[in-house]
Design an enzyme around this catalytic site. Structure first.
Site, PDB file in Angstrom:
ATOM      1  N   GLY A 252       0.250  -1.004   0.061  1.00 50.63           N
ATOM      2  CA  GLY A 252      -0.039  -0.201   0.384  1.00 50.63           C
ATOM      3  C   GLY A 252       0.324   1.451  -0.558  1.00 50.63           C
ATOM      4  O   GLY A 252      -0.238   2.524  -0.531  1.00 50.63           O
ATOM      5  N   CYS A 359     -13.820   4.058 -28.470  1.00 49.81           N
ATOM      6  CA  CYS A 359     -15.400   4.343 -28.284  1.00 49.81           C
ATOM      7  C   CYS A 359     -15.913   4.610 -26.607  1.00 49.81           C
ATOM      8  O   CYS A 359     -16.996   4.359 -26.315  1.00 49.81           O
ATOM      9  CB  CYS A 359     -16.043   3.905 -28.912  1.00 49.81           C
TER      10      CYS A 359
HETATM   11  C1  LIG Z   1      -3.466  -5.392  -3.577  1.00 54.01           C
HETATM   12  C2  LIG Z   1      -2.271  -5.783  -2.685  1.00 54.01           C
HETATM   13  C3  LIG Z   1      -0.954  -5.735  -2.323  1.00 54.01           C
HETATM   14  C4  LIG Z   1       0.004  -4.057  -2.964  1.00 54.01           C
HETATM   15  O1  LIG Z   1      -1.033  -3.057  -2.517  1.00 54.01           O
HETATM   16  P1  LIG Z   1       0.145  -2.081  -3.401  1.00 54.01           P
HETATM   17  O2  LIG Z   1      -0.675  -0.622  -3.033  1.00 54.01           O
HETATM   18  O3  LIG Z   1       0.362  -1.956  -4.670  1.00 54.01           O
HETATM   19  O4  LIG Z   1       1.249  -1.866  -2.672  1.00 54.01           O
HETATM   20  C5  LIG Z   1      -0.479  -6.244  -1.226  1.00 54.01           C
HETATM   21  N1  LIG Z   1      -1.437  -6.648  -0.737  1.00 54.01           N
HETATM   22  C6  LIG Z   1      -2.720  -7.232  -1.089  1.00 54.01           C
HETATM   23  C7  LIG Z   1      -3.719  -8.205   0.092  1.00 54.01           C
HETATM   24  C8  LIG Z   1      -3.096  -6.195  -1.912  1.00 54.01           C
HETATM   25  O5  LIG Z   1      -4.677  -6.945  -1.982  1.00 54.01           O
END
Ligand SMILES: *Cc1c(COP(=O)(O)O)cnc(C)c1O
Length: 430
Positions: A252, A359
């Site tokens: 994240g 489109c």
């Molecule tokens: C999407 C996801 C990630 C990665 O998130 P990023 O924002 O790309 O770092 C990590 N763990 C889980 C469970 C996810 O769904």
């Protein structure tokens, strides 16, 4: 990191820089890539992906940890192999992603964590047979299914509950996941009871606790709050007699999509400090699941201007790339910098919508944006497209998906050839 920056100025956050007015990826001119591979083309710097991965490795070197790259950010086999060979584990969300890890770097299967709210029996079976590290479980029903499949295959399944800490991470609503109103995770208040029930099954091994509160998170406090809650749950679980070995802090960590200076090393430092705060004295093996942070800025979508069109007061720059190639602007109203491959000396700008040929009026990369003056036939680069670009692409409008190349210094390797009509039509039956 490159040690070149001697001044206090922040080194560029992207591997795309101008030299003699022509845009390079590492040392390779994008114009020569367009000539050789055509457009639209995804271009990734392997150098930067490795650097970002090593930033994480170094930041967490004081504690036992595994960086499990989130495959869904960019599932290119070449990228998975690059990271796998440097010791990465992987966070997967499907049986398909498991197969990609197997093909890219088989030894990494034992470092796989399997997330996702709707795992099916065949996917669980494949993961059990592959001997993955742990299942991140999203509901008690799913835990029951994993137990049943483990029993059928006569193996023990290591699991972590993905708890929902009810922490708000300020990001786009589509990619925020840590509130109880979201479909993700299990209410942290009932987690203890589920571990207690699970421990009675000889097919389930309570192994860790996991959390993931969302994506493109720029403030680090929510990571600390979420992990504090996880850490106190782990202490309770230990008192209950469970041998908890891993804490999975999820992914994240966000990047800056604007052209403001951005220092990835500093971001990782802040992130590490927030996690350390949340973990307090906890020494469990730490799992991290970065996706975007490792690959987003390493990638650009290279595209050619097809035509410039005026409708009333509006100017449209129509490119050969479209929303099927990069959907982030349409889906999240995401901002991507768009820069010319050949810098003109005149420095003239136009205000335009940069759009694709699909489109849909939602098919845009930028709206009312001041961009460098471009002409039909010119190449432009849409920056920060390495994450959730190709992985969210489609064949909408029966458009072939772009090719992908990986650049490392002067070296270029094709990671995926351009799709042909034959590829697109292959599964269809008449
Ligand atoms: C999407 C996801 C990630 C990665 O998130 P990023 O924002 O790309 O770092 C990590 N763990 C889980 C469970 C996810 O769904």
């Amino acid at each position: 990191m490159k040690k070149k920056a001697t001044s206090k100025s922040i080194p560029p956050a992207r591997p795309f820089i101008y030299k003699n007015r022509t845009l390079l990826c590492d040392s390779v001119p994008l114009s020569s890539l367009a000539e050789q591979y055509g457009t639209p083309l995804y271009v990734y710097s392997a150098t930067q992906i490795s650097e970002r991965f090593q930033l994480f490795q170094q930041a967490f070197q004081d504690r036992p940890h595994t960086v499990c790259y989130a495959v869904k950010a960019n599932p290119s086999l070449a990228i998975l192999r690059l990271l796998g060979r440097q010791g990465a584990g992987f966070d997967i969300v499907s049986g398909g992603e498991l197969e990609r890890v197997r093909r890219a770097h088989k030894p990494a299967l034992k470092k796989v964590v399997f997330s996702g709210v709707g795992k099916q029996a065949w996917e669980i079976d494949a993961a059990l047979k592959a001997g993955i590290l742990q299942f991140n479980i999203e509901s008690e029903q799913e835990l029951g299914l994993v137990a049943a499949r483990a029993q059928a295959l006569k193996v023990r399944a290591r699991f972590a509950l993905r708890v929902n800490p009810d922490v708000f991470a300020e990001t786009h609503p589509y990619i925020s996941t840590g509130l109880s109103e979201h479909k993700f995770g299990i209410d942290i208040k009932i987690a203890r009871a589920i571990y207690r029930r699970a421990a009675k099954s000889k097919w389930l091994e309570p192994y860790g606790v996991s959390v993931h509160i969302g994506s493109q998170i720029r403030k680090v406090d929510p990571f600390a709050s979420a992990l504090e809650r996880v850490t106190s749950l782990v202490a309770e679980l230990r008192r209950d007699g469970h041998n908890i070995r891993t804490i999975d802090a999820g992914g994240g960590l966000g990047i800056d999509y604007s052209d403001a200076p951005f220092d990835p090393a500093h971001q990782v430092e802040r992130y590490t400090a927030a996690l350390a705060k949340g973990l307090a004295n906890e020494t469990a093996h730490l799992l991290l699941e970065p996706g975007r942070f490792l690959v987003a800025q390493a990638g650009a979508l290279l595209t050619r201007v097809v035509v410039i069109k005026k409708n009333g007061s509006k100017t449209f720059v129509i490119t050969d790339a479209a929303m099927n190639d990069l959907i982030r602007p349409a889906l999240y109203h995401a901002h991507h910098e768009i820069i010319p491959v050949r810098q003109s000396s005149s420095k003239g700008t136009i205000t335009a919508d940069v759009v694709g040929p699909v489109c849909e009026s939602g098919d845009f990369f930028a709206r009312d944006r001041a961009i460098a003056q471009v002409r039909p036939g010119d190449l432009v680069a849409i920056l920060d497209a390495g994450a959730y670009g190709m992985s969210l692409s489609s064949n909408y409008n029966s458009r072939p998906r772009p090719a992908e190349v990986l650049v490392e210094g002067k070296k270029v390797s094709l990671a995926r050839r351009r799709e042909t009509m034959r590829d697109q039509l292959a599964p269809e039956v008449l």
